[in-house]
Design a protein around this motif. Structure first.
Motif, PDB file in Angstrom:
ATOM      1  N   ASP A  13      -4.383   3.525   9.172  1.00 28.81           N
ATOM      2  CA  ASP A  13      -3.688   4.135  10.316  1.00 28.81           C
ATOM      3  C   ASP A  13      -2.546   3.568  10.741  1.00 28.81           C
ATOM      4  OD1 ASP A  13      -3.794   6.175  12.218  1.00 28.81           O
ATOM      5  OD2 ASP A  13      -4.975   4.701  13.809  1.00 28.81           O
ATOM      6  N   LEU A  14      -1.816   2.838   9.902  1.00 27.29           N
ATOM      7  CA  LEU A  14      -0.516   2.337  10.094  1.00 27.29           C
ATOM      8  C   LEU A  14       0.787   3.100  10.406  1.00 27.29           C
ATOM      9  CD1 LEU A  14      -0.582  -0.227   7.108  1.00 27.29           C
ATOM     10  CD2 LEU A  14      -1.254  -0.851   9.724  1.00 27.29           C
ATOM     11  N   ASP A  15       1.591   2.436  11.690  1.00 27.28           N
ATOM     12  CA  ASP A  15       2.653   3.273  12.039  1.00 27.28           C
ATOM     13  C   ASP A  15       4.064   2.464  11.466  1.00 27.28           C
ATOM     14  OD1 ASP A  15       4.986   4.318  13.381  1.00 27.28           O
ATOM     15  OD2 ASP A  15       3.886   4.189  15.362  1.00 27.28           O
ATOM     16  N   VAL A  16       4.517   2.956  10.315  1.00 31.95           N
ATOM     17  CA  VAL A  16       5.544   2.205   9.813  1.00 31.95           C
ATOM     18  C   VAL A  16       7.002   2.598  10.126  1.00 31.95           C
ATOM     19  CG1 VAL A  16       6.180   1.311   7.447  1.00 31.95           C
ATOM     20  CG2 VAL A  16       3.960   1.387   8.040  1.00 31.95           C
ATOM     21  N   VAL A  17       7.865   1.650  10.113  1.00 30.73           N
ATOM     22  CA  VAL A  17       9.193   2.090  10.378  1.00 30.73           C
ATOM     23  C   VAL A  17      10.036   1.255   9.082  1.00 30.73           C
ATOM     24  CG1 VAL A  17      11.350   1.860  11.837  1.00 30.73           C
ATOM     25  CG2 VAL A  17       9.148   2.190  12.809  1.00 30.73           C
ATOM     26  N   SER A  18      10.705   1.856   8.204  1.00 32.03           N
ATOM     27  CA  SER A  18      11.274   1.375   7.331  1.00 32.03           C
ATOM     28  C   SER A  18      12.446   2.279   6.728  1.00 32.03           C
ATOM     29  CB  SER A  18      10.588   1.032   6.144  1.00 32.03           C
ATOM     30  OG  SER A  18      11.268   0.296   5.037  1.00 32.03           O
ATOM     31  N   ASN A  19      13.464   1.999   6.243  1.00 31.79           N
ATOM     32  CA  ASN A  19      14.617   2.718   5.759  1.00 31.79           C
ATOM     33  C   ASN A  19      14.145   3.682   4.885  1.00 31.79           C
ATOM     34  OD1 ASN A  19      17.410   3.572   5.286  1.00 31.79           O
ATOM     35  ND2 ASN A  19      17.110   2.715   3.372  1.00 31.79           N
ATOM     36  N   ASN A  20      13.266   3.511   3.828  1.00 31.57           N
ATOM     37  CA  ASN A  20      12.467   4.535   3.173  1.00 31.57           C
ATOM     38  C   ASN A  20      11.279   4.052   2.819  1.00 31.57           C
ATOM     39  OD1 ASN A  20      14.230   2.319   1.423  1.00 31.57           O
ATOM     40  ND2 ASN A  20      12.978   3.263  -0.124  1.00 31.57           N
ATOM     41  N   CYS A  21      10.407   4.630   1.928  1.00 31.02           N
ATOM     42  CA  CYS A  21       8.978   4.321   1.554  1.00 31.02           C
ATOM     43  C   CYS A  21       8.732   3.897   0.302  1.00 31.02           C
ATOM     44  CB  CYS A  21       8.020   5.469   1.967  1.00 31.02           C
ATOM     45  SG  CYS A  21       6.399   5.130   2.426  1.00 31.02           S
ATOM     46  N   GLY A  22       9.514   3.091  -0.177  1.00 34.17           N
ATOM     47  CA  GLY A  22       9.481   2.505  -1.738  1.00 34.17           C
ATOM     48  C   GLY A  22       9.305   3.654  -2.658  1.00 34.17           C
ATOM     49  N   VAL A  23       8.788   3.614  -3.754  1.00 33.67           N
ATOM     50  CA  VAL A  23       8.328   4.515  -4.712  1.00 33.67           C
ATOM     51  C   VAL A  23       6.978   4.776  -5.048  1.00 33.67           C
ATOM     52  CG1 VAL A  23      10.710   4.263  -5.837  1.00 33.67           C
ATOM     53  CG2 VAL A  23       8.826   2.983  -6.623  1.00 33.67           C
TER      54      VAL A  23
END
Length: 257
Positions: free
Chosen positions: A46-56
Motif C-alpha cells: 500500500d505504498l504511495d510512491v513518487v519517482s520520475n519513473n517506475c523502473g522496468v
C-alpha cells in the motif's frame, strides 16, 4: 553525527505499510536498488510512491510494482515498464502523471518548505482543467480523475498553481558519501536524487563509496548532509550491479549491416 547504518535491512526497517516514498533515479541511473530490494523483503504494501519513473519490469521500483506493493504512483512517464502500463490501464494502480520539470520543482519545493508555486507548464490542458485519469475502472471508464487547479494570469500568460510534495521517506543512491550524509552524484543520477532526498522527512542514502568527513571538497558536494538521515555503504558486488534501459549498437567498420 555518524549516520552510517550497518545494513539496508536496518535502514528501511521502520518503513511501514501505507508509507509515502520519494525514490531517486533517472531511468535506471542512480536508482537505489539495494534499498528497494531490502524494502521488498520486508513485505510492506500500500505504498504511495513518487519517482520520475517506475523502473522496468524486473528492476528498480518494478519489483515492488510486480507484487502489487504500490497503491499510488506519481511519475512523469510510464517509460519501459509494461506492467506499470498494464496496472494503470486495468484500474489496479492509481497514477498521477506530472510534467517532468513540474515534478522536479514540486519535490524541491517540498524540501525547501515552499507550499506551492505557479508554473506555465500544463496551462490550457487537463493538468490545469482537471479530468486527467488517475485511476480507471474495470470497464475502462475513469474511476478517479484529477481535480481542476487554480490558475492565474501574470502578464499575458496563464499559470497553474502546483502544490509541493513531501513524503515520509526518501530513498536515494549516491556515487560518494561521507558519514555525515554529504553526497555526490554521478551524471544523470543527479537529476532527481537530490530532490527526492530533500522531499523525504527521513532520507536514506545508499553510497557506492563511503569516505570520512572532510574528504569531499565542499565545492563538490551536491547535497548537504542536513537532508540525509541514514547512510548505507554498498559492497563492491552491489556497486557493480547496474542496468540500462536500452542498448543500441551499430556494426563496426567491415561488419555486415
Amino acid at each position: 553525527m555518524d549516520k552510517v547504518v550497518s545494513s539496508a535491512a536496518d535502514a528501511v526497517a521502520d518503513i511501514a505499510t501505507g508509507s509515502s516514498l520519494a525514490v531517486g533515479g533517472f531511468g535506471l541511473c542512480g536508482m537505489p536498488m539495494v534499498l528497494i530490494k531490502a524494502l521488498h523483503d520486508t513485505g510492506v504494501t500500500d505504498l504511495d510512491v513518487v519517482s520520475n519513473n517506475c523502473g522496468v519490469d524486473d528492476w528498480g521500483l518494478g519489483i515492488l510494482l510486480q507484487d502489487k506493493r504500490i497503491r499510488r504512483m506519481t511519475a512523469s512517464y510510464v517509460g519501459e515498464n509494461k506492467e506499470f502500463a498494464r496496472q494503470y490501464l486495468s484500474g489496479e494502480l492509481e497514477v498521477v502523471l506530472t510534467p517532468q520539470g513540474t515534478l522536479a520543482e514540486k519535490l524541491r519545493a517540498g524540501g525547501c518548505g515552499i507550499p506551492a508555486f505557479f508554473t506555465a507548464t500544463g496551462g490550457g490542458t487537463q493538468i490545469a482543467e482537471g479530468g486527467l485519469p488517475w485511476r480507471y475502472a474495470e470497464d475502462g471508464s475513469v474511476a478517479i480523475a484529477s481535480p481542476p487547479k487554480e490558475t492565474r494570469t501574470f502578464g499575458d500568460r496563464e499559470y497553474v498553481l502546483e502544490e509541493a510534495i513531501s513524503t515520509d521517506f526518501g530513498l536515494v543512491r549516491a556515487a560518494v558519501g561521507d558519514r555525515h550524509g554529504n553526497l555526490v552524484f554521478h551524471s544523470s543520477a543527479r537529476n532527481f536524487n537530490p530532490l527526492c532526498a530533500m522531499a523525504g522527512r527521513v532520507t536514506i542514502a545508499e553510497v557506492e563509496q563511503l569516505v570520512e568527513p572532510g574528504e569531499i571538497d565542499p565545492d563538490r558536494v551536491h547535497l548537504p548532509g542536513i537532508f540525509v538521515h541514514r547512510v548505507v555503504p554498498l559492497t563492491r558486488e552491489q556497486v557493480a550491479e547496474k542496468r540500462i534501459e536500452k542498448r543500441t549498437v551499430r556494426a563496426t567498420k567491415g561488419e555486415a549491416q
